[in-house]
Scaffold this motif. Structure first.
Motif, PDB file in Angstrom:
ATOM      1  N   HIS A   1       0.825  -1.211   0.000  1.00 50.20           N
ATOM      2  CA  HIS A   1       0.000   0.000   0.000  1.00 50.20           C
ATOM      3  C   HIS A   1       0.858   1.259   0.000  1.00 50.20           C
ATOM      4  CE1 HIS A   1      -3.257   2.769   1.056  1.00 50.20           C
ATOM      5  NE2 HIS A   1      -2.472   3.251   2.000  1.00 50.20           N
TER       6      HIS A   1
ATOM      7  N   GLU B   1       0.790   4.122  -2.968  1.00 48.01           N
ATOM      8  CA  GLU B   1       0.408   5.512  -2.683  1.00 48.01           C
ATOM      9  C   GLU B   1       1.407   6.517  -3.243  1.00 48.01           C
ATOM     10  OE1 GLU B   1      -2.160   6.968  -0.054  1.00 48.01           O
ATOM     11  OE2 GLU B   1      -3.208   5.365  -1.084  1.00 48.01           O
TER      12      GLU B   1
ATOM     13  N   GLU C   1      -4.401   7.228  -3.202  1.00 53.56           N
ATOM     14  CA  GLU C   1      -5.837   6.932  -3.182  1.00 53.56           C
ATOM     15  C   GLU C   1      -6.481   7.328  -1.862  1.00 53.56           C
ATOM     16  OE1 GLU C   1      -8.740   3.243  -4.429  1.00 53.56           O
ATOM     17  OE2 GLU C   1      -6.865   2.792  -3.398  1.00 53.56           O
TER      18      GLU C   1
ATOM     19  N   LEU D   1      -0.253  -1.938  -8.522  1.00 51.36           N
ATOM     20  CA  LEU D   1      -1.478  -1.533  -7.823  1.00 51.36           C
ATOM     21  C   LEU D   1      -1.663  -0.021  -7.892  1.00 51.36           C
ATOM     22  CD1 LEU D   1      -3.893  -2.392  -6.070  1.00 51.36           C
ATOM     23  CD2 LEU D   1      -2.423  -2.088  -4.068  1.00 51.36           C
TER      24      LEU D   1
ATOM     25  N   ASN E   1      -4.723   2.005  -9.675  1.00 44.39           N
ATOM     26  CA  ASN E   1      -5.516   3.006  -8.955  1.00 44.39           C
ATOM     27  C   ASN E   1      -5.497   4.344  -9.688  1.00 44.39           C
ATOM     28  OD1 ASN E   1      -6.202   1.197  -6.954  1.00 44.39           O
ATOM     29  ND2 ASN E   1      -4.545   1.817  -5.576  1.00 44.39           N
TER      30      ASN E   1
ATOM     31  N   LYS F   1      -7.894   3.954 -12.569  1.00 48.29           N
ATOM     32  CA  LYS F   1      -9.280   3.996 -12.089  1.00 48.29           C
ATOM     33  C   LYS F   1      -9.693   5.423 -11.739  1.00 48.29           C
ATOM     34  CE  LYS F   1      -9.622  -0.729 -10.282  1.00 48.29           C
ATOM     35  NZ  LYS F   1      -9.781  -1.557  -9.061  1.00 48.29           N
ATOM     36  N   PHE F   2      -8.742   6.190 -11.196  1.00 45.26           N
ATOM     37  CA  PHE F   2      -9.009   7.595 -10.879  1.00 45.26           C
ATOM     38  C   PHE F   2      -9.359   8.381 -12.135  1.00 45.26           C
ATOM     39  CE2 PHE F   2      -6.631  11.696 -11.091  1.00 45.26           C
ATOM     40  CZ  PHE F   2      -7.509  12.480 -10.347  1.00 45.26           C
TER      41      PHE F   2
END
Length: 246
Positions: free
Chosen positions: A59, A63, A68, A196, A200, A203-204
């Protein structure tokens, strides 16, 4: 070429390929993902192993490319996201001054140093272009991370930026594709979080233009096993099979 619909499975297949073949690198590697499924048990097991070796969790790495959690905190308002990120950027750089001396990935995406033109929000330029749905010049849908004025140094060991470039493409059915380019990527320490984070990011952008992310493809010049030996990599695979049922 590794094509999958599961991030965890794609990472495992990459590690297996390196273990089974000569050397400790894949040159080049292409990973293409759809659906973006993930095994939570695998993530827990990998995070545990990374922590044991004093490495950042998945994570945390994700980031650095797209924050996110900050996007959620700001109510999915991208303009508040930009503003909030730039406000806390000095603190982010201070926390890890050695790694962030020349900037961060998301900073390069939303505040690229354009010299006399000032700071350039490449992501906003891409989003507003895609919102029009009439793309007159697809080459506009790209953002640079690598900055020769800062990154062409004589240092023998330079970890930032490994990610060089991202491009976007709108399919005929109105879905979004994100492509990314790495000169070198470190499989154990960074790859899972990188993938990942980029998913993200895709997707944003897709959310902001009212569509879905259909595919993510990562082109890597050199995929390195980095801190693991092949025997350690096999031990990690055995651990995953035991703890994550993979």
């Amino acid at each position: 070429m590794i094509e999958d619909n599961n991030i965890s499975s794609a990472w495992i297949r990459t590690l297996k390929h390196i273990i089974e073949c000569p050397g400790n690198e894949i040159t080049p590697l292409v990973v293409s993902l759809t659906e973006f499924n993930e095994s939570p048990a695998f993530r827990v097991a990998l995070d545990s192993d990374l922590k044991k070796n004093d490495k950042a969790k998945v994570h945390t790495v994700a980031e650095t490319i797209f924050p996110e959690s900050l996007y959620v905190l700001n109510g999915y308002d991208r303009h508040k996201l930009y503003k909030g990120f730039l406000e806390i950027l000095p603190r982010i750089k201070k926390i890890d001054a050695s790694s962030n001396a020349r900037g961060t990935y998301f900073e390069r995406l939303i505040a690229f140093d354009g010299g006399p033109k000032g700071k350039i929000n490449q992501l906003e330029n891409i989003i507003t272009s895609l919102q029009d749905r009439v793309i007159k010049r697809r080459s506009k849908l790209q953002a640079s991370i690598f900055d020769p004025s800062k990154d062409h140094t004589e240092g023998a060991y330079q970890r930032f930026p490994c990610l060089q470039h991202v491009t976007f493409y709108m399919t005929p059915n109105g879905k979004l594709i994100l492509n990314s380019f790495y000169a070198v990527q470190y499989l154990y320490e960074r790859a899972y979080g990188n993938w990942l984070g980029l998913i993200n990011l895709g997707k944003f952008v897709a959310h902001e233009i009212g569509t879905e992310l259909e595919r993510f493809t990562c082109f890597i010049g050199v995929e390195k096993l980095d801190k693991l030996t092949k025997s350690e990599g096999q031990n990690l695979l055995d651990l995953m099979a035991e703890k994550a049922n993979l």
